[in-house]
Design an enzyme around this catalytic site. Sequence first.
Site, PDB file in Angstrom:
ATOM      1  N   TYR A 175      19.011   8.491   3.900  1.00  0.00           N
ATOM      2  CA  TYR A 175      17.804   9.261   4.215  1.00  0.00           C
ATOM      3  C   TYR A 175      18.033  10.421   5.183  1.00  0.00           C
ATOM      4  O   TYR A 175      17.090  11.163   5.478  1.00  0.00           O
ATOM      5  CB  TYR A 175      16.726   8.317   4.765  1.00  0.00           C
ATOM      6  CG  TYR A 175      16.317   7.250   3.770  1.00  0.00           C
ATOM      7  CD1 TYR A 175      15.631   7.596   2.615  1.00  0.00           C
ATOM      8  CD2 TYR A 175      16.636   5.912   3.975  1.00  0.00           C
ATOM      9  CE1 TYR A 175      15.263   6.627   1.689  1.00  0.00           C
ATOM     10  CE2 TYR A 175      16.269   4.931   3.064  1.00  0.00           C
ATOM     11  CZ  TYR A 175      15.586   5.294   1.918  1.00  0.00           C
ATOM     12  OH  TYR A 175      15.227   4.349   1.002  1.00  0.00           O
ATOM     13  N   HIS A 230      10.310  12.260  -2.922  1.00  0.00           N
ATOM     14  CA  HIS A 230      11.180  11.215  -2.373  1.00  0.00           C
ATOM     15  C   HIS A 230      12.355  11.895  -1.699  1.00  0.00           C
ATOM     16  O   HIS A 230      12.934  12.841  -2.255  1.00  0.00           O
ATOM     17  CB  HIS A 230      11.681  10.268  -3.466  1.00  0.00           C
ATOM     18  CG  HIS A 230      10.576   9.470  -4.075  1.00  0.00           C
ATOM     19  ND1 HIS A 230      10.005   8.388  -3.441  1.00  0.00           N
ATOM     20  CD2 HIS A 230       9.916   9.629  -5.235  1.00  0.00           C
ATOM     21  CE1 HIS A 230       9.031   7.919  -4.193  1.00  0.00           C
ATOM     22  NE2 HIS A 230       8.961   8.647  -5.296  1.00  0.00           N
TER      23      HIS A 230
HETATM   24  O1  CA2 Z   1      13.557   8.277  -0.935  1.00  0.00           O
HETATM   25  C1  CA2 Z   1      12.395   8.101  -0.551  1.00  0.00           C
HETATM   26  O2  CA2 Z   1      11.733   8.959   0.037  1.00  0.00           O
HETATM   27  C2  CA2 Z   1      11.740   6.746  -0.750  1.00  0.00           C
HETATM   28  O3  CA2 Z   1      10.362   6.948  -1.029  1.00  0.00           O
HETATM   29  C3  CA2 Z   1      11.913   5.977   0.539  1.00  0.00           C
HETATM   30  C4  CA2 Z   1      11.357   4.539   0.460  1.00  0.00           C
HETATM   31  C5  CA2 Z   1      11.940   3.824  -0.734  1.00  0.00           C
HETATM   32  O4  CA2 Z   1      11.321   2.544  -0.845  1.00  0.00           O
HETATM   33  C6  CA2 Z   1      11.731   4.596  -2.008  1.00  0.00           C
HETATM   34  O5  CA2 Z   1      12.334   3.897  -3.085  1.00  0.00           O
HETATM   35  C7  CA2 Z   1      12.346   5.986  -1.918  1.00  0.00           C
HETATM   36  C8  CA2 Z   1      11.737   3.703   1.658  1.00  0.00           C
HETATM   37  C9  CA2 Z   1      11.368   4.281   2.930  1.00  0.00           C
HETATM   38  C10 CA2 Z   1      12.531   4.427   3.766  1.00  0.00           C
HETATM   39  O6  CA2 Z   1      12.868   3.290   4.464  1.00  0.00           O
HETATM   40  C11 CA2 Z   1      13.718   3.612   5.430  1.00  0.00           C
HETATM   41  C12 CA2 Z   1      14.502   2.603   5.867  1.00  0.00           C
HETATM   42  C13 CA2 Z   1      15.397   2.877   6.844  1.00  0.00           C
HETATM   43  C14 CA2 Z   1      15.505   4.171   7.369  1.00  0.00           C
HETATM   44  C15 CA2 Z   1      14.711   5.167   6.896  1.00  0.00           C
HETATM   45  C16 CA2 Z   1      13.797   4.898   5.918  1.00  0.00           C
END
Ligand code: CA2
Length: 151
Positions: free
Chosen positions: A24, A102
């Site tokens: 991310y 995303h």
């Molecule tokens: O890639 C994206 O923006 C997502 O929407 C992020 C979501 C994930 O469930 C989607 O499949 C894709 C998750 C949020 C991120 O979770 C985090 C965990 C640790 C550090 C940063 C974000």
Amino acid sequence: MPQTVYVLNGPNLNLLGLREPEIYGHATLADVERLCVETAARFGLVADCRHSNHEGELIDFIHDAHATKAVGIILNAGGYSHTSVALHDALVAVRIPTVEVHVSNIHARESFRQHSFTAKAAFASLCGFGIDGYRLAISGLAAKIGASAQA
Ligand code: CA2
């Protein structure tokens, strides 16, 4: 009256920049929101940025967008993108031009991330551009609704 774009971020996106930077990146949710406010202003738009870890609250935000006559929605519903018929239905109900964003490239990840209910209610989707996807999404939304760049 300023034209407002809602920027809605869902579950776990408050952790951006704090965990899993290899997926991310290092930017935080505050960085995302700053980028959205700045980008929207370039098109004479106001970004109303909201985050929630709760599905019902995200639905309430979408209803608020309708009640306040928002001209667009930028939505990263996080994991709810892949599960939530209710969020899909809220977007369809309000009929506000929506771009799904995303941060990661969901199509290059686990199979369960490769379907999005919310994307079906959006006119466009962006993924894999990191947080720049939000800037691109607002720019694309501005073009869609006829908001031109300010001098
Ligand atoms: O890639 C994206 O923006 C997502 O929407 C992020 C979501 C994930 O469930 C989607 O499949 C894709 C998750 C949020 C991120 O979770 C985090 C965990 C640790 C550090 C940063 C974000």
